[in-house]
Write an enzyme that holds these catalytic residues in place. Sequence first.
Site, PDB file in Angstrom:
ATOM      1  N   GLY A 129      13.084  -3.566  22.800  1.00 18.05           N
ATOM      2  CA  GLY A 129      13.725  -2.601  23.406  1.00 18.05           C
ATOM      3  C   GLY A 129      15.124  -1.880  22.565  1.00 18.05           C
ATOM      4  O   GLY A 129      15.689  -1.027  23.127  1.00 18.05           O
ATOM      5  N   GLY A 134       9.702  -3.548  19.067  1.00 23.26           N
ATOM      6  CA  GLY A 134       8.489  -2.639  18.778  1.00 23.26           C
ATOM      7  C   GLY A 134       8.953  -1.555  17.893  1.00 23.26           C
ATOM      8  O   GLY A 134       8.918  -1.364  16.597  1.00 23.26           O
ATOM      9  N   ARG A 135       9.586  -0.416  18.637  1.00 22.29           N
ATOM     10  CA  ARG A 135      10.081   0.690  18.033  1.00 22.29           C
ATOM     11  C   ARG A 135      10.964   0.439  16.687  1.00 22.29           C
ATOM     12  O   ARG A 135      10.980   1.061  15.744  1.00 22.29           O
ATOM     13  CB  ARG A 135      10.882   1.368  19.238  1.00 22.29           C
ATOM     14  CG  ARG A 135      11.442   2.805  18.806  1.00 22.29           C
ATOM     15  CD  ARG A 135      12.509   3.122  19.825  1.00 22.29           C
ATOM     16  NE  ARG A 135      11.999   3.085  21.253  1.00 22.29           N
ATOM     17  CZ  ARG A 135      11.353   4.046  21.823  1.00 22.29           C
ATOM     18  NH1 ARG A 135      11.052   4.942  21.109  1.00 22.29           N
ATOM     19  NH2 ARG A 135      10.972   3.652  23.051  1.00 22.29           N
ATOM     20  N   TYR A 138       8.896  12.032  27.364  1.00 23.85           N
ATOM     21  CA  TYR A 138      10.317  11.418  27.475  1.00 23.85           C
ATOM     22  C   TYR A 138      11.288  12.374  27.193  1.00 23.85           C
ATOM     23  O   TYR A 138      12.395  12.033  26.849  1.00 23.85           O
ATOM     24  CB  TYR A 138      10.120  10.463  26.600  1.00 23.85           C
ATOM     25  CG  TYR A 138       9.337   9.421  26.507  1.00 23.85           C
ATOM     26  CD1 TYR A 138       9.033   8.503  27.807  1.00 23.85           C
ATOM     27  CD2 TYR A 138       8.741   8.860  25.481  1.00 23.85           C
ATOM     28  CE1 TYR A 138       7.989   7.515  27.824  1.00 23.85           C
ATOM     29  CE2 TYR A 138       7.641   7.865  25.379  1.00 23.85           C
ATOM     30  CZ  TYR A 138       7.412   7.119  26.757  1.00 23.85           C
ATOM     31  OH  TYR A 138       6.501   6.118  26.803  1.00 23.85           O
ATOM     32  N   CYS A 154      -3.492  23.581  25.781  1.00 24.34           N
ATOM     33  CA  CYS A 154      -3.130  24.347  26.893  1.00 24.34           C
ATOM     34  C   CYS A 154      -2.368  23.663  27.854  1.00 24.34           C
ATOM     35  O   CYS A 154      -2.998  23.259  29.072  1.00 24.34           O
ATOM     36  CB  CYS A 154      -4.554  24.791  27.403  1.00 24.34           C
ATOM     37  SG  CYS A 154      -5.504  25.697  26.145  1.00 24.34           S
ATOM     38  N   TYR A 165       5.252   4.656  19.233  1.00 23.73           N
ATOM     39  CA  TYR A 165       4.771   5.573  20.293  1.00 23.73           C
ATOM     40  C   TYR A 165       4.342   6.865  19.851  1.00 23.73           C
ATOM     41  O   TYR A 165       4.378   7.965  20.422  1.00 23.73           O
ATOM     42  CB  TYR A 165       5.751   5.551  21.514  1.00 23.73           C
ATOM     43  CG  TYR A 165       6.242   4.005  21.847  1.00 23.73           C
ATOM     44  CD1 TYR A 165       5.295   3.319  22.522  1.00 23.73           C
ATOM     45  CD2 TYR A 165       7.182   3.481  21.362  1.00 23.73           C
ATOM     46  CE1 TYR A 165       5.743   1.912  22.861  1.00 23.73           C
ATOM     47  CE2 TYR A 165       7.862   2.408  21.792  1.00 23.73           C
ATOM     48  CZ  TYR A 165       6.894   1.477  22.236  1.00 23.73           C
ATOM     49  OH  TYR A 165       7.248   0.068  22.462  1.00 23.73           O
TER      50      TYR A 165
HETATM   51  C1  LIG Z   1       6.978  -1.999  25.190  1.00 25.16           C
HETATM   52  C2  LIG Z   1       7.432  -3.512  25.179  1.00 25.16           C
HETATM   53  C3  LIG Z   1       8.215  -4.219  24.283  1.00 25.16           C
HETATM   54  C4  LIG Z   1       8.569  -3.241  22.921  1.00 25.16           C
HETATM   55  O1  LIG Z   1       9.599  -2.295  23.292  1.00 25.16           O
HETATM   56  P1  LIG Z   1      10.416  -1.518  21.974  1.00 25.16           P
HETATM   57  O2  LIG Z   1      11.123  -0.804  22.660  1.00 25.16           O
HETATM   58  O3  LIG Z   1       9.203  -0.677  21.241  1.00 25.16           O
HETATM   59  O4  LIG Z   1      11.221  -2.388  21.317  1.00 25.16           O
HETATM   60  C5  LIG Z   1       8.650  -5.400  24.165  1.00 25.16           C
HETATM   61  N1  LIG Z   1       8.273  -6.222  25.344  1.00 25.16           N
HETATM   62  C6  LIG Z   1       7.617  -5.397  26.285  1.00 25.16           C
HETATM   63  C7  LIG Z   1       7.380  -6.426  27.536  1.00 25.16           C
HETATM   64  C8  LIG Z   1       7.254  -4.258  26.315  1.00 25.16           C
HETATM   65  O5  LIG Z   1       6.673  -3.788  27.398  1.00 25.16           O
END
Ligand SMILES: *Cc1c(COP(=O)(O)O)cnc(C)c1O
Length: 444
Positions: free
Chosen positions: A271, A308-309, A349, A375, A404
Amino acid sequence: MAGGLDPGAGICVRRERSTAIAAKSSSDSLPLKIFFHERRGSLFCESVSLASLAQAHQTPLYVYSASAIRAQVRAFETALAGVDHLTCYAVKASSNLALLKLVADAGCGFDIVSGGELYRVRKAGAGAAPIVYSGVGKSEREIAEALRAGVLQFNVESEAELRILDAVAARARRRARVALRVNPEVDARTHRYVATGLNTSKFGIPMRRARAAYALAQSLPHLEVVGVDCHIGSQLTMLAPLAEALARVRRLVVELRERGVNVRTVDVGGGLGIAYRTSDATPSLERYAEIIRQAFGDLGVRIILEPGRLFVGNAAVLLTRVLLTKQGAARRFCVVDAAMNDLLRPALYDAIHSIIPVIRSEKPTRRYDVVGPVCESADFLALGRDLPEPQPGDLLAIGGAGAYGFSMASNYNSRPRAAEVLVDGKRASLVRRRETYADLTRGE
Ligand SMILES: *Cc1c(COP(=O)(O)O)cnc(C)c1O
């Protein structure tokens, strides 16, 4: 810089020839600018010109910087040095096999949310890396596959899932290692679609039922309880809600141990937010690590992290060509060949991505909505953005497209999905070919 030409964090617009500055040692500021930069009026990814890539592979085209991803992983690991931890990259952020390989080579495990992601991780040759399996709805087939693959732990989100997992594990004659994802009920203060810790969220088990859920898990013979899990949301730009959530998780861990539950891992989820614009504030990695140390440093647990991000978001651009400009009744449009099916984040978003011409332009700027050919009125990449008057054929780079981005791409409007290129120094590899029309109807 509302409405202005904002270079964004992923792209540096220094006009002079770029000098190879070493990545900043402070993990507070993302060191990614140096990987996308300008040389003599033309944008480069590392040592490769974006215009040459667009020429060779056509548009829309995702271009990733391998060095940017490695640098980001390194910054993260540096901040967490001294914390007993396991970093499991969240595959859903960007799941190309070449990226998964890169992240595994950098020493990471994986956080998966589907059988398809498990397939990808193994296909990338990274099946030996530790895997945690998250998600609110796992099918029996997916659970059986993950058991066979020997995943490190299942992050379980409901009492019903505990029972299903126990039954599938019994049939497979295995014991499933489980952590319960608890919902700490904090407001992560992010976009409502990526906040997952609210009391209205489908995710996790409400904190007040956690003790009972752990008792149930302990009673099921084919489960081995190993930890606690939480994830309060994505694109977090402040750490206070996370600190509050982790304080609640800490209290739960202490209480569970008093009740004889052997909590060995705490998964703090992912996150961490990134800067999509230079003006965006992002959380400090040092502070993040400090919050984790404060919450769990004395408990002797292993921390699992699921970024992730953070690893890939600013490590890619989406290249697109201008098709035409048109004047509407009230707004001026720049119609490009990338659309919401290629990059959904603005539509889904309200995300703001930087957009800059690949070849520097001295033309006067005008204000445009940058839109795709799909469209839908939600098909926009940017609204009210000042751009040097674009001409048909001009190339634009959309920044912050690594997370994403392609992983959310679809074939809507029967548009073949874009190609992906991974740049590493002077080398550019096509890591996913552009889809063909035949790909569109395969399986029909
Ligand atoms: C999407 C997700 C992540 C990664 O979130 P980021 O914001 O991309 O770091 C980690 N854990 C869970 C359970 C997720 O659903």
